[in-house]
Enzyme design. Structure first.
Site, PDB file in Angstrom:
ATOM      1  N   ASP A  31      43.657  38.169  42.832  1.00 58.20           N
ATOM      2  CA  ASP A  31      42.960  38.842  41.735  1.00 58.20           C
ATOM      3  C   ASP A  31      42.044  39.935  42.254  1.00 58.20           C
ATOM      4  O   ASP A  31      40.883  40.022  41.905  1.00 58.20           O
ATOM      5  CB  ASP A  31      42.158  37.815  40.928  1.00 58.20           C
ATOM      6  CG  ASP A  31      41.557  38.426  39.659  1.00 58.20           C
ATOM      7  OD1 ASP A  31      42.217  39.293  39.069  1.00 58.20           O
ATOM      8  OD2 ASP A  31      40.455  38.044  39.302  1.00 58.20           O
ATOM      9  N   LYS A  32      42.570  40.778  43.130  1.00 62.11           N
ATOM     10  CA  LYS A  32      41.755  41.822  43.747  1.00 62.11           C
ATOM     11  C   LYS A  32      41.184  42.792  42.722  1.00 62.11           C
ATOM     12  O   LYS A  32      40.075  43.297  42.870  1.00 62.11           O
ATOM     13  CB  LYS A  32      42.597  42.580  44.772  1.00 62.11           C
ATOM     14  CG  LYS A  32      41.824  43.654  45.540  1.00 62.11           C
ATOM     15  CD  LYS A  32      42.693  44.314  46.576  1.00 62.11           C
ATOM     16  CE  LYS A  32      41.904  45.385  47.335  1.00 62.11           C
ATOM     17  NZ  LYS A  32      42.735  46.066  48.339  1.00 62.11           N
ATOM     18  N   SER A  79      40.274  57.905  48.791  1.00 61.63           N
ATOM     19  CA  SER A  79      40.806  56.913  49.724  1.00 61.63           C
ATOM     20  C   SER A  79      40.933  57.482  51.129  1.00 61.63           C
ATOM     21  O   SER A  79      40.906  56.734  52.121  1.00 61.63           O
ATOM     22  CB  SER A  79      42.174  56.419  49.229  1.00 61.63           C
ATOM     23  OG  SER A  79      43.074  57.504  49.089  1.00 61.63           O
TER      24      SER A  79
END
Length: 216
Positions: A4-5, A130
């Protein structure tokens, strides 16, 4: 096995717990414990060599983000944030007395413990990606200084630390504290600040403006 990131099944909540500033660990849970290091006390003690660093730390928390403040009818402020990380850090600064109270297109206003409202002119915002793994803002302070505030992944910030003895004064102890926090199960990030000479800023700003125009 459930992964469940993204917080789809559970609440995606982030809570600030503690920090390491200028080689000293401060815990928000121990802010009223007189036997523990007190961040506010050291901030107010201008004879303390870490006072200016603590102030930069709190200003960074309150200024380097994309949070939007909303004032409720009772005068309290609610923070709207796309990231729970950013909200937690802004709320932490407020608990220490550096309350982010207003945002305009080109400035942020921070209310300090003595009630003064300080306006920081936001010259540039370099958003998190990112690839960069960090967010940065360039501001003009109320003292007319130009400063770069950055926050991001530990290795990204530490790798960009200067090489002088003064710049690396707290490097080793900070790395030790990061390892300690990680062993406690805490998620960590690093913060950095740099004072930029006006001539250097003008040169960088011109290059940045040219690059931005080319992209548009």
């Amino acid at each position: 096995v459930f992964s469940d990131k993204t917080g789809t099944l559970t609440m995606n909540v982030m809570e600030y717990k503690k920090c390491s500033v200028a080689g000293v660990i401060y815990s928000l849970d121990e802010i009223d414990d007189l036997s523990k290091p007190n961040l506010i006390k050291n901030l107010d003690n201008k004879k303390d060599s870490t006072s200016e660093t603590i102030e930069d730390f709190l200003v960074l928390l309150a200024a380097c983000h994309t949070v939007i403040p909303e004032t409720n009818l009772d005068g309290t402020i609610h923070y709207n944030a796309a990231s729970p990380d950013e909200k937690a850090l802004v709320e932490a600064a407020a608990k220490y007395g550096y309350e982010f109270v207003a945002r305009k297109p080109e400035s942020v206003t921070i209310k300090t413990p003595n009630g003064a409202e300080l306006v920081y002119e936001v010259l540039h915002v370099i958003e998190f990606t990112s690839a960069r793994k960090r967010m940065s803002v360039v501001v003009r302070t109320p003292k007319n200084e130009i400063k770069l505030y950055s926050k991001g992944a530990d290795n990204v910030i530490l790798d960009r630390l200067g090489h002088s003895i003064q710049q690396r004064k707290y490097y080793d102890v900070t790395v030790q504290h990061l390892e300690r926090f990680a062993n406690e199960g805490l998620r960590t990030l690093c913060l950095g600040v740099s004072k930029i000479p006006r001539e250097e800023y003008d040169q960088w700003s011109a290059i940045m403006q040219t690059a931005s125009t080319a992209i548009e």
